[in-house]
Design a protein around this motif. Sequence first.
Motif, mmCIF file in Angstrom:
data_model
loop_
_atom_site.group_PDB
_atom_site.id
_atom_site.type_symbol
_atom_site.label_atom_id
_atom_site.label_comp_id
_atom_site.label_asym_id
_atom_site.label_seq_id
_atom_site.Cartn_x
_atom_site.Cartn_y
_atom_site.Cartn_z
ATOM 1 N N VAL A 198 13.575 -11.725 -24.878
ATOM 2 C CA VAL A 198 12.256 -11.820 -24.239
ATOM 3 C C VAL A 198 11.532 -13.048 -24.779
ATOM 4 O O VAL A 198 11.294 -13.178 -25.980
ATOM 5 C CB VAL A 198 11.416 -10.557 -24.522
ATOM 6 C CG1 VAL A 198 10.001 -10.726 -23.957
ATOM 7 C CG2 VAL A 198 12.084 -9.334 -23.932
ATOM 8 N N HIS A 199 11.197 -13.973 -23.894
ATOM 9 C CA HIS A 199 10.400 -15.156 -24.219
ATOM 10 C C HIS A 199 8.969 -14.837 -23.783
ATOM 11 O O HIS A 199 8.724 -14.590 -22.607
ATOM 12 C CB HIS A 199 10.962 -16.355 -23.454
ATOM 13 C CG HIS A 199 10.253 -17.656 -23.697
ATOM 14 N ND1 HIS A 199 9.152 -17.801 -24.512
ATOM 15 C CD2 HIS A 199 10.520 -18.907 -23.223
ATOM 16 C CE1 HIS A 199 8.764 -19.064 -24.522
ATOM 17 N NE2 HIS A 199 9.584 -19.751 -23.746
ATOM 18 N N THR A 200 8.047 -14.793 -24.715
ATOM 19 C CA THR A 200 6.668 -14.441 -24.343
ATOM 20 C C THR A 200 5.948 -15.569 -23.627
ATOM 21 O O THR A 200 4.946 -15.338 -22.960
ATOM 22 C CB THR A 200 5.841 -14.045 -25.575
ATOM 23 O OG1 THR A 200 5.665 -15.192 -26.407
ATOM 24 C CG2 THR A 200 6.494 -12.910 -26.349
ATOM 25 N N GLY A 201 6.449 -16.810 -23.780
ATOM 26 C CA GLY A 201 5.764 -17.940 -23.161
ATOM 27 C C GLY A 201 4.594 -18.451 -23.974
ATOM 28 O O GLY A 201 3.774 -19.229 -23.474
ATOM 29 N N PHE A 214 14.693 -26.467 -26.712
ATOM 30 C CA PHE A 214 15.379 -25.782 -27.802
ATOM 31 C C PHE A 214 16.494 -24.885 -27.284
ATOM 32 O O PHE A 214 17.524 -24.730 -27.934
ATOM 33 C CB PHE A 214 14.380 -24.939 -28.617
ATOM 34 C CG PHE A 214 13.613 -25.745 -29.627
ATOM 35 C CD1 PHE A 214 13.128 -27.002 -29.320
ATOM 36 C CD2 PHE A 214 13.385 -25.246 -30.890
ATOM 37 C CE1 PHE A 214 12.427 -27.747 -30.246
ATOM 38 C CE2 PHE A 214 12.678 -25.976 -31.834
ATOM 39 C CZ PHE A 214 12.203 -27.236 -31.502
ATOM 40 N N PHE A 215 16.306 -24.290 -26.118
ATOM 41 C CA PHE A 215 17.333 -23.409 -25.574
ATOM 42 C C PHE A 215 18.613 -24.190 -25.307
ATOM 43 O O PHE A 215 19.714 -23.718 -25.586
ATOM 44 C CB PHE A 215 16.834 -22.740 -24.294
ATOM 45 C CG PHE A 215 15.819 -21.665 -24.553
ATOM 46 C CD1 PHE A 215 16.230 -20.360 -24.761
ATOM 47 C CD2 PHE A 215 14.477 -21.948 -24.618
ATOM 48 C CE1 PHE A 215 15.312 -19.355 -25.026
ATOM 49 C CE2 PHE A 215 13.538 -20.953 -24.883
ATOM 50 C CZ PHE A 215 13.961 -19.661 -25.085
ATOM 51 N N HIS A 251 19.673 -18.329 -21.653
ATOM 52 C CA HIS A 251 18.415 -18.270 -20.917
ATOM 53 C C HIS A 251 17.792 -16.885 -21.124
ATOM 54 O O HIS A 251 18.488 -15.872 -21.062
ATOM 55 C CB HIS A 251 18.662 -18.513 -19.424
ATOM 56 C CG HIS A 251 17.404 -18.717 -18.637
ATOM 57 N ND1 HIS A 251 16.687 -19.887 -18.688
ATOM 58 C CD2 HIS A 251 16.733 -17.895 -17.802
ATOM 59 C CE1 HIS A 251 15.631 -19.781 -17.904
ATOM 60 N NE2 HIS A 251 15.630 -18.579 -17.359
ATOM 61 N N PRO A 252 16.495 -16.804 -21.398
ATOM 62 C CA PRO A 252 15.860 -15.497 -21.634
ATOM 63 C C PRO A 252 16.022 -14.568 -20.441
ATOM 64 O O PRO A 252 16.042 -15.001 -19.289
ATOM 65 C CB PRO A 252 14.380 -15.861 -21.844
ATOM 66 C CG PRO A 252 14.385 -17.290 -22.242
ATOM 67 C CD PRO A 252 15.543 -17.919 -21.541
ATOM 68 N N ASN A 253 16.128 -13.276 -20.733
ATOM 69 C CA ASN A 253 16.180 -12.292 -19.660
ATOM 70 C C ASN A 253 14.858 -12.210 -18.915
ATOM 71 O O ASN A 253 14.812 -11.883 -17.727
ATOM 72 C CB ASN A 253 16.533 -10.914 -20.226
ATOM 73 C CG ASN A 253 17.918 -10.894 -20.830
ATOM 74 O OD1 ASN A 253 18.087 -11.090 -22.017
ATOM 75 N ND2 ASN A 253 18.935 -10.686 -19.998
ATOM 76 N N VAL A 254 13.783 -12.503 -19.634
ATOM 77 C CA VAL A 254 12.463 -12.492 -19.013
ATOM 78 C C VAL A 254 11.538 -13.432 -19.777
ATOM 79 O O VAL A 254 11.689 -13.606 -20.989
ATOM 80 C CB VAL A 254 11.866 -11.057 -18.991
ATOM 81 C CG1 VAL A 254 11.600 -10.542 -20.408
ATOM 82 C CG2 VAL A 254 10.592 -10.985 -18.154
#
Length: 363
Positions: free
Chosen positions: A38-41, A52-53, A60-63
Amino acid sequence: MTITIVAGARPNFVKIASIIEAIENKKAQGISINYRLVHTGQHYDKNLSGSFFQELNIPHPNVNLNVKSGSQAEQTAAIMIGFEKELQQNPCDLVMVVGDVTSTMACAIVAKKAHIKVAHVEAGIRSGDLTMPEEINRIVTDSLTDYFFTTSTYANANLKRLGVSESNIFYVGNVMIDTLLKHENQLKKPSLWNNLKLSEKNYLVMTLHRPNNVDEEQQLKQLITQMVSHSKGLPIIFPVHPRTQKLLHRLSLNFENLHVVAPLGYLEFNYLVKHALGVITDSGGITEETTVLNVPCITLRDTTERPETCDLGTNILVGNDIEKIKSAFKTLFAGTWKQGTVPKLWDGHTAERIVNHLTTIFK
């Protein structure tokens, strides 16, 4: 076992990279362990997060909760609302939070209210300075944590003083250093190297982002002026955090050797750090990296949550004390900076130890 891993800001991405790799390795061995990223943004600038990814091979984040900017309260609220929905839609056995940013604290609170266990990577570190938002995040997060993964004996002692059971404290080392050691041979020269005609050990790197250093115009101007005045004309490379950029626009700074540049990716920034004569910073994480890279580090803070970087490493605290700053530069240019050592367990295998512990706990 299903783990929800939370990342929200630049330091988080560095820390989760090796953890995800360790989980994938366990899965390849037939161990039943899965994760959802989970990427909070919280950081949404490409050079503060997106690149960075790719550079660190993070999936890639799931969300992405896309909370973006706002006050401390606005960000915390937005993260909590988004993460609560995420956990309702995607239940898990464990929420793993890393570091000490707003996302760390907010997601720990949501997880505990949802009766989900919390693991905190980089638990127990303390500066004792409650004017730092990160210190409040650390205190709140550790008050809710079930499994404490620590970087140092100092962190272990802090947790024991709080009454945390030793059986829940896992001294594993430093995941940031896992990532640094893995990518050290892949660090790449930024384009500014040739543009500014830089050469090894013949320039300085500076980063500033703490509110007490950059939120007041005259304070920021005075700090930068001090750095320039003691630099003996060496180029100072200053990748500017978005917080600082706003103020710099209003300041009439015109120093020939001060080079204000956009935020750099992980590989380029650490290339600059590795080859610099010294680093000037108010960041905690950078003091860890300079310690491992054996680069002199002058920290513009009065306290640190990472005392091992001072006691064992290459870091010294000068705060905003003009005499301490002057003395630090004198030592730097004299070539008599202290020789640091690398703290115990900062060996590139921290994430493996974390995942090994988790597979035992949730067996």
